[in-house]
Design a protein around this motif. Structure first.
Motif, short mmCIF file in Angstrom:
data_model
loop_
_atom_site.label_atom_id
_atom_site.label_comp_id
_atom_site.label_asym_id
_atom_site.label_seq_id
_atom_site.Cartn_x
_atom_site.Cartn_y
_atom_site.Cartn_z
N GLY A 87 -8.23 -0.66 8.15
CA GLY A 87 -8.25 -2.06 7.76
C GLY A 87 -8.38 -2.24 6.26
N LEU A 88 -9.21 -1.40 5.64
CA LEU A 88 -9.37 -1.47 4.18
C LEU A 88 -8.05 -1.19 3.49
CD1 LEU A 88 -11.09 -1.55 1.58
CD2 LEU A 88 -11.56 0.89 1.94
N ALA A 89 -7.37 -0.12 3.90
CA ALA A 89 -6.10 0.24 3.26
C ALA A 89 -5.06 -0.85 3.44
CB ALA A 89 -5.59 1.57 3.84
N ASP A 90 -4.93 -1.37 4.67
CA ASP A 90 -3.93 -2.41 4.92
C ASP A 90 -4.25 -3.69 4.16
OD1 ASP A 90 -2.54 -0.74 6.59
OD2 ASP A 90 -3.36 -1.55 8.45
N THR A 91 -5.54 -4.03 4.07
CA THR A 91 -5.93 -5.24 3.34
C THR A 91 -5.61 -5.12 1.86
OG1 THR A 91 -7.69 -5.74 4.93
CG2 THR A 91 -7.87 -6.73 2.74
N LEU A 92 -5.91 -3.97 1.28
CA LEU A 92 -5.61 -3.77 -0.13
C LEU A 92 -4.10 -3.84 -0.39
CD1 LEU A 92 -8.12 -0.91 -1.00
CD2 LEU A 92 -8.17 -3.26 -1.84
N ASP A 93 -3.33 -3.23 0.50
CA ASP A 93 -1.87 -3.28 0.32
C ASP A 93 -1.35 -4.71 0.47
OD1 ASP A 93 -1.44 -0.59 -0.19
OD2 ASP A 93 -1.26 -0.07 1.93
N GLY A 94 -1.88 -5.45 1.44
CA GLY A 94 -1.42 -6.81 1.66
C GLY A 94 -1.80 -7.75 0.54
N LEU A 95 -3.08 -7.74 0.17
CA LEU A 95 -3.54 -8.63 -0.89
C LEU A 95 -2.98 -8.24 -2.24
CD1 LEU A 95 -7.29 -9.17 0.09
CD2 LEU A 95 -5.37 -10.73 0.45
N GLY A 96 -2.78 -6.94 -2.44
CA GLY A 96 -2.28 -6.47 -3.73
C GLY A 96 -0.79 -6.61 -3.91
N SER A 97 -0.09 -6.99 -2.86
CA SER A 97 1.37 -7.09 -2.95
C SER A 97 1.82 -8.27 -3.78
CB SER A 97 1.97 -7.20 -1.54
OG SER A 97 1.64 -8.45 -0.94
N GLY A 98 0.96 -9.31 -3.86
CA GLY A 98 1.33 -10.50 -4.62
C GLY A 98 2.39 -11.35 -3.92
N PRO A 115 0.35 2.66 -2.17
CA PRO A 115 -0.45 3.21 -3.27
C PRO A 115 -1.79 2.54 -3.46
CG PRO A 115 1.46 1.99 -4.10
CD PRO A 115 1.65 2.15 -2.64
N LEU A 116 -1.85 1.22 -3.32
CA LEU A 116 -3.13 0.53 -3.47
C LEU A 116 -4.09 0.90 -2.35
CD1 LEU A 116 -2.17 -3.08 -4.64
CD2 LEU A 116 -3.38 -1.33 -5.94
N GLY A 117 -3.57 0.95 -1.13
CA GLY A 117 -4.40 1.33 0.00
C GLY A 117 -4.93 2.74 -0.13
N ALA A 118 -4.07 3.66 -0.54
CA ALA A 118 -4.50 5.06 -0.69
C ALA A 118 -5.55 5.19 -1.78
CB ALA A 118 -3.29 5.93 -1.01
N THR A 119 -5.34 4.50 -2.91
CA THR A 119 -6.31 4.55 -4.00
C THR A 119 -7.65 3.98 -3.56
OG1 THR A 119 -4.54 4.33 -5.63
CG2 THR A 119 -6.78 3.83 -6.37
N GLY A 120 -7.60 2.85 -2.84
CA GLY A 120 -8.83 2.24 -2.37
C GLY A 120 -9.60 3.13 -1.41
N LEU A 121 -8.89 3.81 -0.52
CA LEU A 121 -9.56 4.72 0.41
C LEU A 121 -10.28 5.85 -0.33
CD1 LEU A 121 -6.95 5.11 3.32
CD2 LEU A 121 -9.15 3.93 3.39
N VAL A 122 -9.59 6.42 -1.32
CA VAL A 122 -10.21 7.52 -2.08
C VAL A 122 -11.45 7.03 -2.80
CG1 VAL A 122 -9.89 9.08 -4.03
CG2 VAL A 122 -8.07 8.81 -2.34
N ILE A 123 -11.36 5.88 -3.46
CA ILE A 123 -12.49 5.38 -4.25
C ILE A 123 -13.65 4.95 -3.35
CG2 ILE A 123 -13.25 3.54 -5.80
CD1 ILE A 123 -10.47 3.61 -7.05
N VAL A 124 -13.37 4.13 -2.35
CA VAL A 124 -14.44 3.58 -1.52
C VAL A 124 -15.08 4.66 -0.65
CG1 VAL A 124 -14.99 1.97 0.35
CG2 VAL A 124 -13.47 1.25 -1.52
N LEU A 125 -14.27 5.41 0.09
CA LEU A 125 -14.85 6.44 0.96
C LEU A 125 -15.43 7.59 0.16
CD1 LEU A 125 -12.28 6.62 3.92
CD2 LEU A 125 -14.29 5.17 3.64
N GLY A 126 -14.79 7.92 -0.98
CA GLY A 126 -15.34 8.96 -1.83
C GLY A 126 -16.69 8.58 -2.41
N THR A 127 -16.81 7.33 -2.86
CA THR A 127 -18.09 6.86 -3.40
C THR A 127 -19.15 6.82 -2.31
OG1 THR A 127 -16.91 5.51 -5.04
CG2 THR A 127 -19.23 4.99 -4.66
N GLN A 128 -18.76 6.39 -1.11
CA GLN A 128 -19.71 6.42 0.00
C GLN A 128 -20.21 7.84 0.24
OE1 GLN A 128 -18.01 4.74 3.54
NE2 GLN A 128 -17.68 2.72 2.63
N GLY A 129 -19.31 8.80 0.19
CA GLY A 129 -19.70 10.19 0.40
C GLY A 129 -20.68 10.69 -0.65
N VAL A 130 -20.41 10.36 -1.90
CA VAL A 130 -21.32 10.75 -2.99
C VAL A 130 -22.70 10.15 -2.79
CG1 VAL A 130 -21.76 10.56 -5.47
CG2 VAL A 130 -19.46 11.09 -4.65
N LEU A 131 -22.75 8.86 -2.50
CA LEU A 131 -24.03 8.17 -2.33
C LEU A 131 -24.78 8.66 -1.10
CD1 LEU A 131 -22.88 4.55 -3.27
CD2 LEU A 131 -24.15 6.16 -4.70
#
Length: 264
Positions: A87-98, A115-131
């Motif tokens: 859902g996060l990836a699809d939302t980022l792609d949809g909202l970011g499409s303009g 690309p926006l969805g993939a980037t968001g997944l890496v940042i959000v899930l990666g940050t969750q993992g670090v924390l």
């Protein structure tokens, strides 16, 4: 014979939010949807505590904190079919499409990751993992990690609050939209805040100076602010919520709670 609405709500939430087999609800109506969304974070708590317990065990065995945190995120995604991450990836792609709302919703419905969805997944899930990894270094920190992962599902009381419309006439968003009375949602939020604050205080008391009691309410505020921002953006741009947007709200809430705990 139909089961009580609360029991069907438990079954609906478990079947929707996890990949662990369970009995289906005997019926799905507004009362069942309300019970499912209000209790989502409590219903998922046993699963999230199990996942965090695995991460805590890995840390105790000497696995580096970052690896433990990332594996914890991965295990949770496996046991939830990655529904919220999708859902996060699809939302980022949809909202970011303009694009116009109809086109944005079609992009979200396709299900492929841009690309926006993939980037968001890496940042959000990666940050969750670090924390999560840093949190599980603390004595009993896995308990806080588990509750934080569960509290992310509290985002459903925002997304499904009365007055928040569905963006389209089909799908999960339409079934859940407007099902949660705002007063009941506030009670559910306060319950999570009290339980989390109490647990944080207890962990800090057992191991002095390990974590501040105020870090949980700080995380709740940060997470809720992120959820409200994403929700308002989605409603303004798309006209309402979808199942994908609910998933994005959950991941935003998890990230916010973990950020607050990191501040303590």
């Amino acid at each position: 014979m139909s089961a009580p609405a609360w029991l069907d709500g438990v079954r609906l939430a478990w079947g929707t939010l996890t990949a662990v087999p369970g009995p289906p609800p005997s019926t799905v109506d507004s009362r069942v949807a309300r019970a499912a969304m209000l209790g989502a974070w409590l219903i998922v708590t046993p699963l999230s505590l199990f996942v965090a317990g695995v991460g805590g065990a890995l840390t105790a065995l000497g696995v580096p904190a970052l690896a433990s945190g990332l594996l914890t995120v991965g295990l949770l995604q496996l046991l939830t079919n990655g529904i919220h991450a999708d859902g996060l990836a699809d939302t980022l792609d949809g909202l970011g499409s303009g694009r116009r709302p109809e086109r944005s919703l079609e992009i979200m419905r396709r299900g492929d990751v841009g690309p926006l969805g993939a980037t968001g997944l890496v940042i959000v899930l990666g940050t969750q993992g670090v924390l999560l990894g840093e949190l599980m270094i603390l004595p009993h920190g896995w308990l806080l990690a588990g509750l934080a992962l569960a509290a992310g599902r509290l985002a459903t009381v925002f997304g499904c609050a009365r007055g928040v419309p569905a963006a389209r006439a089909d799908g999960l968003g339409q079934a859940m939209a407007g099902s949660v009375p705002r007063a009941a949602g506030a009670v559910s939020w306060l319950l999570a805040a009290v339980l989390g604050t109490g647990l944080t205080w207890l962990v800090g008391t057992l191991t002095p100076e390990s974590i501040a009691w105020w870090s949980w309410p700080a995380g709740m505020v940060i997470g809720s602010a992120g959820v409200i921002w994403v929700l308002r953006t989605a409603v303004r741009r798309l006209g309402g919520i979808t199942g994908d947007i609910l998933g994005a709200l959950v991941e935003a809430m998890v990230l916010g709670v973990l950020l607050g705990l990191a501040l303590g």
